[in-house]
Design an enzyme around this catalytic site. Structure first.
Site, short mmCIF file in Angstrom:
data_model
loop_
_atom_site.label_atom_id
_atom_site.label_comp_id
_atom_site.label_asym_id
_atom_site.label_seq_id
_atom_site.Cartn_x
_atom_site.Cartn_y
_atom_site.Cartn_z
N VAL A 253 44.19 29.40 42.48
CA VAL A 253 45.59 29.82 42.55
C VAL A 253 46.42 28.68 42.00
O VAL A 253 46.15 27.51 42.26
CB VAL A 253 46.02 30.14 43.99
CG1 VAL A 253 47.49 30.51 44.06
CG2 VAL A 253 45.17 31.25 44.59
N CYS A 254 47.42 29.02 41.20
CA CYS A 254 48.36 28.03 40.68
C CYS A 254 47.61 26.97 39.86
O CYS A 254 46.74 27.29 39.09
CB CYS A 254 49.16 27.45 41.85
SG CYS A 254 50.67 26.58 41.41
N THR A 255 47.94 25.69 40.06
CA THR A 255 47.31 24.63 39.27
C THR A 255 45.89 24.31 39.72
O THR A 255 45.25 23.43 39.15
CB THR A 255 48.16 23.35 39.30
OG1 THR A 255 48.40 22.97 40.66
CG2 THR A 255 49.49 23.57 38.58
N GLY B 197 48.39 33.05 39.04
CA GLY B 197 49.47 32.21 38.51
C GLY B 197 50.08 31.35 39.60
O GLY B 197 49.40 30.98 40.57
#
Length: 231
Positions: free
Chosen positions: A102-104, A152
């Site tokens: 998730v995310c970075t 994202g």
């Protein structure tokens, strides 16, 4: 009788807790699933907010996972060059059904060599950090490329988890969980992405995060160099 699903999230200092807690809330409602919170040691892990998290299992004691997931946050800049974390991800990836983030958190997968040749999503501020690991950027909220499933930025974690539940179990189970948590997002503003945010808001955020972006790019450059050297 099928064995219960083993789902593990890697913890690390300065993670963004919503990257983690959104998906955990979803996966914890999957019948029979066991959710693990993983770190090198059983010790309190500070997040990037007021919350502190406690791992449930160490890397050494972790069973083979069906799903391994890495959340994002400022602390990713450190774990992309942490050999103990990267080695754990590589070992788990050999037997995992799905390798996710998730995310970075996708940058950690990249640094472990797990996104080379795959499409992947990440937070908008880190979109230029996937290519050094051989990944192709996807701006989808949830990106599925074979058994790599990446969400994202931050709030995409809930969408990611519901999507993966529909793949692992079935759509009706995912929809039942969505109903149980009353997930009907209706943001008050249309400023959640650089493409839709007002120019002044985007400029303000870009100015604020510029030093942090440079630190991340430096960390990614070191990680990608080491990855290429070991290839």
């Amino acid at each position: 009788m099928a064995a219960p699903l083993q789902i593990g999230f890697v913890l690390f200092p300065k993670l963004t807790q919503l990257d983690l807690t959104g998906p955990v809330q979803v996966f914890a409602r999957v019948p029979g699933a066991t959710v693990h919170l993983l770190w090198k040691r059983i010790e309190p892990i500070p997040t990037d907010s007021v919350l502190t998290l406690l791992p449930t299992t160490t890397f050494a004691d972790c069973p083979q996972l069906d799903v391994v997931c890495v959340p994002g946050g400022a602390g990713v800049d450190d774990i992309v060059n942490d050999e103990e974390v990267l080695d754990f991800l590589k070992r788990q990836a050999e037997g995992a059904r799905y390798i996710t983030s998730v995310c970075t958190g996708s940058l950690a997968l990249g640094a472990a060599g797990l996104l080379d040749g795959y499409r992947a999503a990440t937070h908008w501020s880190a979109r230029d950090c996937l290519a050094p690991f051989g990944a192709t950027l996807s701006t989808e909220r949830v990106c599925i490329d074979r058994n790599r499933v990446t969400g994202g930025g931050v709030t995409a974690g809930i969408d990611f988890a519901l999507t993966l539940v529909s793949i692992l179990i079935d759509r009706s189970t995912a929809e039942a969980i969505q109903l149980a948590i009353e997930y009907i997002p209706a943001p008050p503003f249309d400023s959640g992405a650089p493409e839709s945010a007002p120019p002044a808001v985007l400029a303000l955020m870009q100015e604020r995060i510029a030093p942090f972006q440079q630190r991340r790019r430096n960390a990614v450059a070191r990680a990608s160099q080491r990855l290429r050297a070991g290839a």
